[in-house]
Design an enzyme around this catalytic site. Sequence first.
Site, mmCIF file in Angstrom:
data_model
loop_
_atom_site.group_PDB
_atom_site.id
_atom_site.type_symbol
_atom_site.label_atom_id
_atom_site.label_comp_id
_atom_site.label_asym_id
_atom_site.label_seq_id
_atom_site.Cartn_x
_atom_site.Cartn_y
_atom_site.Cartn_z
ATOM 1 N N LYS A 14 8.416 10.798 -13.029
ATOM 2 C CA LYS A 14 8.525 10.826 -11.400
ATOM 3 C C LYS A 14 9.014 9.295 -10.972
ATOM 4 O O LYS A 14 9.747 9.274 -10.406
ATOM 5 C CB LYS A 14 7.369 11.376 -10.978
ATOM 6 C CG LYS A 14 7.220 12.766 -11.838
ATOM 7 C CD LYS A 14 6.127 13.618 -10.628
ATOM 8 C CE LYS A 14 4.072 12.644 -10.395
ATOM 9 N NZ LYS A 14 3.687 12.875 -11.819
ATOM 10 N N ARG A 89 0.444 18.198 -4.284
ATOM 11 C CA ARG A 89 -0.357 18.350 -5.522
ATOM 12 C C ARG A 89 -0.934 19.127 -5.648
ATOM 13 O O ARG A 89 -2.280 19.979 -6.984
ATOM 14 C CB ARG A 89 -1.284 17.212 -6.153
ATOM 15 C CG ARG A 89 -0.816 15.622 -6.632
ATOM 16 C CD ARG A 89 -1.027 14.247 -7.041
ATOM 17 N NE ARG A 89 -1.489 14.128 -7.544
ATOM 18 C CZ ARG A 89 -0.800 13.290 -8.463
ATOM 19 N NH1 ARG A 89 0.255 11.811 -6.905
ATOM 20 N NH2 ARG A 89 -0.742 11.909 -9.111
ATOM 21 N N ARG A 128 1.954 1.658 -19.653
ATOM 22 C CA ARG A 128 2.142 1.360 -18.823
ATOM 23 C C ARG A 128 0.991 0.516 -17.830
ATOM 24 O O ARG A 128 1.145 -0.296 -17.208
ATOM 25 C CB ARG A 128 1.953 2.541 -17.240
ATOM 26 C CG ARG A 128 2.569 2.105 -16.172
ATOM 27 C CD ARG A 128 3.201 2.945 -15.351
ATOM 28 N NE ARG A 128 2.163 4.151 -14.807
ATOM 29 C CZ ARG A 128 2.334 5.338 -14.137
ATOM 30 N NH1 ARG A 128 3.151 5.906 -14.225
ATOM 31 N NH2 ARG A 128 1.270 6.290 -14.131
ATOM 32 N N ARG A 134 -2.504 -1.288 -13.052
ATOM 33 C CA ARG A 134 -3.322 -0.120 -12.417
ATOM 34 C C ARG A 134 -4.976 0.216 -13.336
ATOM 35 O O ARG A 134 -4.799 0.169 -14.114
ATOM 36 C CB ARG A 134 -2.564 1.302 -12.008
ATOM 37 C CG ARG A 134 -1.390 1.251 -11.369
ATOM 38 C CD ARG A 134 -0.760 2.406 -11.381
ATOM 39 N NE ARG A 134 -1.332 3.397 -11.294
ATOM 40 C CZ ARG A 134 -0.649 4.636 -10.853
ATOM 41 N NH1 ARG A 134 0.437 4.821 -10.684
ATOM 42 N NH2 ARG A 134 -1.246 5.875 -11.056
ATOM 43 N N ARG A 146 -7.352 12.514 -14.725
ATOM 44 C CA ARG A 146 -6.714 13.183 -13.724
ATOM 45 C C ARG A 146 -5.585 14.201 -14.523
ATOM 46 O O ARG A 146 -4.994 14.447 -13.446
ATOM 47 C CB ARG A 146 -5.388 11.387 -13.651
ATOM 48 C CG ARG A 146 -5.880 10.604 -12.764
ATOM 49 C CD ARG A 146 -5.387 9.143 -12.833
ATOM 50 N NE ARG A 146 -3.683 9.337 -13.078
ATOM 51 C CZ ARG A 146 -3.094 7.975 -13.303
ATOM 52 N NH1 ARG A 146 -3.545 7.138 -14.706
ATOM 53 N NH2 ARG A 146 -1.650 8.522 -12.944
HETATM 54 P P1 AMP Z 1 0.872 8.612 -8.893
HETATM 55 O O1 AMP Z 1 0.418 6.969 -7.824
HETATM 56 O O2 AMP Z 1 0.830 10.040 -8.399
HETATM 57 O O3 AMP Z 1 -0.270 9.025 -10.527
HETATM 58 O O4 AMP Z 1 -1.212 8.436 -7.959
HETATM 59 C C1 AMP Z 1 -2.435 8.191 -8.019
HETATM 60 C C2 AMP Z 1 -3.203 8.609 -7.524
HETATM 61 O O5 AMP Z 1 -3.190 8.806 -6.194
HETATM 62 C C3 AMP Z 1 -3.539 10.726 -8.492
HETATM 63 O O6 AMP Z 1 -4.541 9.491 -9.010
HETATM 64 C C4 AMP Z 1 -4.615 10.454 -6.703
HETATM 65 O O7 AMP Z 1 -5.915 10.201 -6.836
HETATM 66 C C5 AMP Z 1 -3.656 9.558 -5.684
HETATM 67 N N1 AMP Z 1 -2.866 10.465 -5.044
HETATM 68 C C6 AMP Z 1 -1.335 10.291 -5.026
HETATM 69 N N2 AMP Z 1 -0.636 11.476 -4.631
HETATM 70 C C7 AMP Z 1 -1.758 13.053 -4.370
HETATM 71 C C8 AMP Z 1 -1.683 13.866 -3.840
HETATM 72 N N3 AMP Z 1 -0.923 14.522 -3.093
HETATM 73 N N4 AMP Z 1 -2.560 14.856 -3.313
HETATM 74 C C9 AMP Z 1 -4.281 13.811 -3.845
HETATM 75 N N5 AMP Z 1 -4.153 12.784 -4.438
HETATM 76 C C10 AMP Z 1 -2.944 11.948 -4.436
#
Ligand code: AMP
Length: 190
Positions: A14, A89, A128, A134, A146
């Site tokens: 994404k 989400r 990654r 990360r 996740r």
């Molecule tokens: P991402 O970078 O999208 O993989 O997000 C990394 C982490 O950020 C996720 O595993 C969640 O802990 C938190 N996070 C990101 N977006 C959301 C969301 N819309 N709702 C809740 N937690 C989020």
Amino acid sequence: MKNIVLFGPPGAGKGTQAELLKGKYNLVHISTGDVFRFNIKNETELGVLAKTYMDKGDLVPDEVTINMLEAEVDKNVDANGFIFDGFPRTQSQAEALDGFLNTKGEKINGMVALEVPEDLLVERLLERGKTSGRADDTDEGKIRNRFNEYNTKTAILKDYYAAKGNYFGVNGVGSIQEITERLAKVFDTL
Ligand code: AMP
């Protein structure tokens, strides 16, 4: 405005694709994960809170995430539209987003979903993790959590948008360029 939810499980691509498409369509890319990481780096109150969830691979609570997202949208009053990456989400987030956009006379034009099999996603995330720094990409247990969060709370959003005739699935396996082209074909119609 063109408002697109770029959807898909962790590791679907994404963020990479949003960065490539935002220029082509003159859209603002909002990644909630990136905003949280920025806040963690800067040790803000929001960052300290979000970190406790993110470190485990859990979702950050809805209220915190929704308030943050709305503030990010409001920072971009002149935007031609948005690519939402990693948001919504949960069902409550999707409903909040619809309500929020509605107050501005706007809507989500479509959810465009990158569809990738789970075993390939784990491979991509571990790869990654070698360079992203990360913590949630380096530990297979956190990665599995996740996916569990995704499968139990997020995947249902496909039905939420499909019920409105607003779901567009795209094959997310292939080269970055091939996938950008597939996504662009859908973006063009929205
Ligand atoms: P991402 O970078 O999208 O993989 O997000 C990394 C982490 O950020 C996720 O595993 C969640 O802990 C938190 N996070 C990101 N977006 C959301 C969301 N819309 N709702 C809740 N937690 C989020």
